[in-house]
Design a protein around this motif. Structure first.
Motif, PDB file in Angstrom:
ATOM      1  N   TYR A   6      -6.033  -1.885  -8.046  1.00 36.60           N
ATOM      2  CA  TYR A   6      -4.916  -2.349  -8.471  1.00 36.60           C
ATOM      3  C   TYR A   6      -5.351  -3.033  -9.969  1.00 36.60           C
ATOM      4  CZ  TYR A   6      -7.320  -5.882  -5.704  1.00 36.60           C
ATOM      5  OH  TYR A   6      -8.220  -6.465  -4.960  1.00 36.60           O
ATOM      6  N   TRP A   7      -4.232  -3.250 -10.801  1.00 37.92           N
ATOM      7  CA  TRP A   7      -4.214  -4.023 -11.971  1.00 37.92           C
ATOM      8  C   TRP A   7      -3.687  -5.354 -11.874  1.00 37.92           C
ATOM      9  CZ3 TRP A   7      -2.400   0.927 -11.516  1.00 37.92           C
ATOM     10  CH2 TRP A   7      -3.179   2.023 -12.324  1.00 37.92           C
ATOM     11  N   SER A  50      -2.542   1.257  -7.935  1.00 38.66           N
ATOM     12  CA  SER A  50      -3.018   2.783  -8.178  1.00 38.66           C
ATOM     13  C   SER A  50      -2.177   3.572  -7.266  1.00 38.66           C
ATOM     14  CB  SER A  50      -4.663   2.826  -8.261  1.00 38.66           C
ATOM     15  OG  SER A  50      -5.004   2.608  -6.832  1.00 38.66           O
ATOM     16  N   PRO A  51      -2.199   4.841  -7.703  1.00 40.78           N
ATOM     17  CA  PRO A  51      -1.375   5.819  -6.778  1.00 40.78           C
ATOM     18  C   PRO A  51      -1.845   5.875  -5.382  1.00 40.78           C
ATOM     19  CG  PRO A  51      -1.531   6.672  -8.975  1.00 40.78           C
ATOM     20  CD  PRO A  51      -2.352   5.444  -8.909  1.00 40.78           C
ATOM     21  N   PRO A  54       3.537   6.461 -12.108  1.00 43.98           N
ATOM     22  CA  PRO A  54       3.282   6.965 -10.996  1.00 43.98           C
ATOM     23  C   PRO A  54       2.162   7.933 -10.835  1.00 43.98           C
ATOM     24  CG  PRO A  54       5.573   7.012 -11.255  1.00 43.98           C
ATOM     25  CD  PRO A  54       4.780   6.826 -12.729  1.00 43.98           C
ATOM     26  N   GLY A  55       1.536   8.303 -11.861  1.00 46.58           N
ATOM     27  CA  GLY A  55       0.279   9.106 -11.743  1.00 46.58           C
ATOM     28  C   GLY A  55      -0.934   8.301 -12.115  1.00 46.58           C
ATOM     29  N   THR A  80       1.007  -1.258  -0.085  1.00 44.61           N
ATOM     30  CA  THR A  80      -0.011   0.064  -0.027  1.00 44.61           C
ATOM     31  C   THR A  80       1.018   1.146  -0.009  1.00 44.61           C
ATOM     32  OG1 THR A  80      -0.105   0.002   2.217  1.00 44.61           O
ATOM     33  CG2 THR A  80      -1.814  -1.243   1.157  1.00 44.61           C
ATOM     34  N   PRO A  81       0.320   2.513  -0.393  1.00 45.17           N
ATOM     35  CA  PRO A  81       1.145   3.772  -0.296  1.00 45.17           C
ATOM     36  C   PRO A  81       1.864   3.955   0.602  1.00 45.17           C
ATOM     37  CG  PRO A  81      -0.665   4.097  -1.971  1.00 45.17           C
ATOM     38  CD  PRO A  81      -1.171   2.533  -1.177  1.00 45.17           C
ATOM     39  N   ASP A  82       1.172   3.804   1.834  1.00 39.70           N
ATOM     40  CA  ASP A  82       1.838   4.109   3.046  1.00 39.70           C
ATOM     41  C   ASP A  82       2.658   2.891   3.888  1.00 39.70           C
ATOM     42  OD1 ASP A  82       0.015   2.101   4.163  1.00 39.70           O
ATOM     43  OD2 ASP A  82      -1.456   3.757   5.375  1.00 39.70           O
ATOM     44  N   GLY A  83       2.664   1.832   3.123  1.00 40.45           N
ATOM     45  CA  GLY A  83       3.524   0.413   3.640  1.00 40.45           C
ATOM     46  C   GLY A  83       2.957  -0.044   4.785  1.00 40.45           C
ATOM     47  N   ASP A  84       1.696   0.241   5.236  1.00 41.48           N
ATOM     48  CA  ASP A  84       1.197  -0.345   6.426  1.00 41.48           C
ATOM     49  C   ASP A  84       0.232  -1.748   5.990  1.00 41.48           C
ATOM     50  OD1 ASP A  84       2.173   1.245   8.235  1.00 41.48           O
ATOM     51  OD2 ASP A  84       0.561   2.653   8.020  1.00 41.48           O
TER      52      ASP A  84
END
Length: 609
Positions: A503-504, A497-498, A540-541, A455-459
């Motif tokens: 997700y893909w 996804s950002p 990234p976008g 996940t984007p926050d790494g949690d």
């Protein structure tokens, strides 16, 4: 922990574009599928060193042997004999496979691995077993003539039997089939099956020969992916010809048969027998394949093992690896002066250690690459070895541990202060500031894990299986899966996804499945590819993504920019992974031998190759 195998459609945008292609034309033809294969193939190891034994490990008849190890004991499965009809089973509990073989009954009869045969098979035509441990059971492939026909008459087919475990007091495999697995009657029958596992994906494969001797057609060797239980072919898959007997270039190969594939040093080593098995000219040949479906290259015109001393016509062999990681070759051979059963001969069992002179610096194939900002990256291998370059820091590895399953992927934490690695059974290994949130290591999976993303926050993180099943841990949410769908090709990777709200998933044919806020931008699902897709990376976008094929071909969709590809290069080993730089201004490709290819603003800092 949550395991989800059914695709949830309510409130989700589930897009299945297995037959729709929308390729972005950027950077010239590098983003398009090529009409001709990329030049080059696998480079064979410099040497295959054998310490040839003067005498047999077992002095009785043991043709077409296949040796495996389980719980410290070795088992040899061979074509049936008077000692063990249908399929013979021998056991060695001495701790070394070079001596001590015996019948498990302790007598001269009854040592069979297949007590009963299906009704569709002709009795006592069973030969050439290939055995492996997969999905928590033992699987044995073998060939047999169809009922009413004799062996080697064009009617031989493949079948499969299973056993829950192996025992030194006897293992009875059960074949409950009502018909053959495959026959290839138009090619003269199918024989000599041998299974193996691709360490980069954890998926099982089968290799075999067409033409049982009852046809004038050339002998061909085929491979095809197996399903999640290792007992049948993957749904929607098809056989691929990877080798044939080229008698013009290699006159000693009157036929090619008894194939055995061993993944080693990032390549797939193909062992085969050539010639006439009842002669002193019978021998073992060797080729190297860049992927499970080729291409396979035979650079040495001579056999790697032929008659020596009093050992005549060695062949019908198989590679195997013991629990300590040592490589071995088993084969059957006659005594000089008698190379047939008509003179009272026997194909005795020989076992010899094998040393591969690696063509790369890796003992295990690379399976992934991950960018650490713009100034470094990590390369991961199937044994969990980690190689760090640039300012990517080394936080630890599993390279010195005995793993239950190969590592198939890794992903760094968002701040680059650690990383996770995942094995094909879903076991998770954490290093640096990467935290453990759960795993599937103790679960029975319908299909092996092939990748992960954080996940984007790494949690939290997601794991994805080859059937598209999604497993979510920590703050990773489940947005859908393809676990209950029939796929045209197995899933090989994923990208997030950002926002982390979608997700893909990408399949081997380049089909894209999108969930949550991940938007579909196109796929190669309807195109004919020169090489299978092996990975993807998202811009990234979130406005696009890249797909990479095993030949290094790049396919761009949406706002993902084409910066170059390895598609026209002669590769020493196939591409297995890709990673985008944080800005999306470039990407890195990793080959199974650890070779790194950089494009755009991705910089090269070194490689294990």
């Amino acid at each position: 922990m949550s395991r989800h195998v059914a695709a949830r459609r309510a409130g989700l945008a589930l897009s299945l574009f297995a037959t729709v292609a929308a390729v972005t034309l950027l950077g010239g033809n590098g983003a398009l599928p090529r009409s001709t294969p990329a030049a080059g193939a696998a480079v064979p190891h410099a040497t295959v060193a054998l310490s040839l034994p003067a005498g047999p490990a077992f002095n009785g008849d043991a043709g077409d042997p296949d040796v495996v190890e389980s719980a410290g004991a070795f088992y040899a499965f061979t074509t049936g004999t008077a000692l063990g009809n249908h399929i013979q089973e021998l056991v060695d509990t001495t701790g070394s496979p070079t001596a001590g073989w015996r019948s498990y009954t302790g007598t001269t009869y009854g040592s069979t691995a297949l007590p009963a045969t299906p009704a569709w098979e002709a009795v006592n035509t069973q030969t050439s077993p290939g055995v492996f441990d997969y999905d928590n059971h033992w699987v044995m492939f073998y060939d047999a003539a169809q009922s009413g026909h004799s062996s080697d008459s064009g009617y031989d087919c493949l079948s499969v039997a299973t056993a829950p475990s192996l025992s030194s007091t006897g293992t009875g495999f059960t074949d409950s089939s009502t018909g053959p697995l495959i026959c290839q009657s138009n090619l003269g029958g199918a024989i000599d099956p041998s299974p193996f596992v691709d360490p980069a994906t954890g998926m099982p494969w089968l290799v075999w020969k067409s033409n049982d001797g009852g046809s004038s057609q050339p002998a061909r060797i085929w491979s095809e992916e197996l399903n999640s239980t290792g007992t049948g072919f993957y749904p929607g898959s098809a056989p691929t010809e990877i080798f044939y007997n080229n008698t013009a270039a290699y006159p000693w190969e009157a036929t090619v048969e008894d194939p055995s594939i061993l993944p080693v040093n990032g390549q797939f080593d193909l062992l085969f027998s050539g010639g006439v098995y009842t002669s002193t000219s019978y021998a073992e040949g060797y080729a190297v394949c860049s992927t499970p479906v080729g291409p396979c290259t035979q650079s040495d015109p001579n056999p790697i093992l032929s008659s020596y001393g009093t050992v005549a016509g060695p062949g019908g062999g198989s590679w195997f690896q013991d629990a300590s990681g040592n490589y071995w070759l088993d084969y059957g051979a006659w005594s000089a002066g008698c190379t047939s059963y008509s003179c009272g001969g026997a194909r005795r069992l020989f076992v010899t250690p094998v040393a591969f002179d690696a063509a790369t610096g890796l003992s295990f194939p690379a399976v992934g690459v991950a960018a650490a900002g713009n100034q470094g990256y990590w390369v991961s291998a199937s044994d969990g070895g980690i190689f760090s370059y640039g300012d990517a820091k080394f936080y630890g590895s599993t390279g010195a541990l005995h793993l239950n399953a190969p590592v198939v992927g890794m992903t760094p934490t968002p701040d680059g202060g650690g990383y996770w690695m995942v094995a094909s059974d879903g076991g998770i290994f954490t290093f640096g500031d990467a935290k453990f949130y759960g795993s599937t290591g103790a679960l029975h999976l319908n299909a092996p894990i092939v990748g992960m993303a954080s996940t984007p926050d790494g949690d939290g993180y997601w794991l994805v299986a080859s059937d598209g099943g999604i497993f979510s841990f920590g703050d990773a949410r489940f947005y859908g899966s393809t676990g209950s769908l029939h796929l045209n090709a197995p899933v090989v990777g994923m990208a997030v996804s950002p926002s982390g709200a979608g997700y893909w998933l990408v399949a081997r044919d380049g089909g894209i499945f999108n969930f949550g806020d991940a938007t579909f931008k196109g796929s190669t699902g309807g195109l004919h590819l020169n090489a299978p897709i092996v990975g993807m990376a998202a811009n990234p976008g979130g406005g696009g993504y890249w797909l990479v094929a095993s030949d290094g071909g790049i396919f761009t969709f949406g706002s993902a920019t084409f910066y170059g590809s390895a598609g026209a290069l002669p590769l020493n080993a196939p591409i297995v992974s890709m990673s985008a730089t944080p800005s999306g201004g470039g990407y890195l490709l990793a080959a199974s031998d650890g070779g790194i290819f950089t494009y755009g603003n991705a910089k090269f800092f070194g490689s294990p190759a």
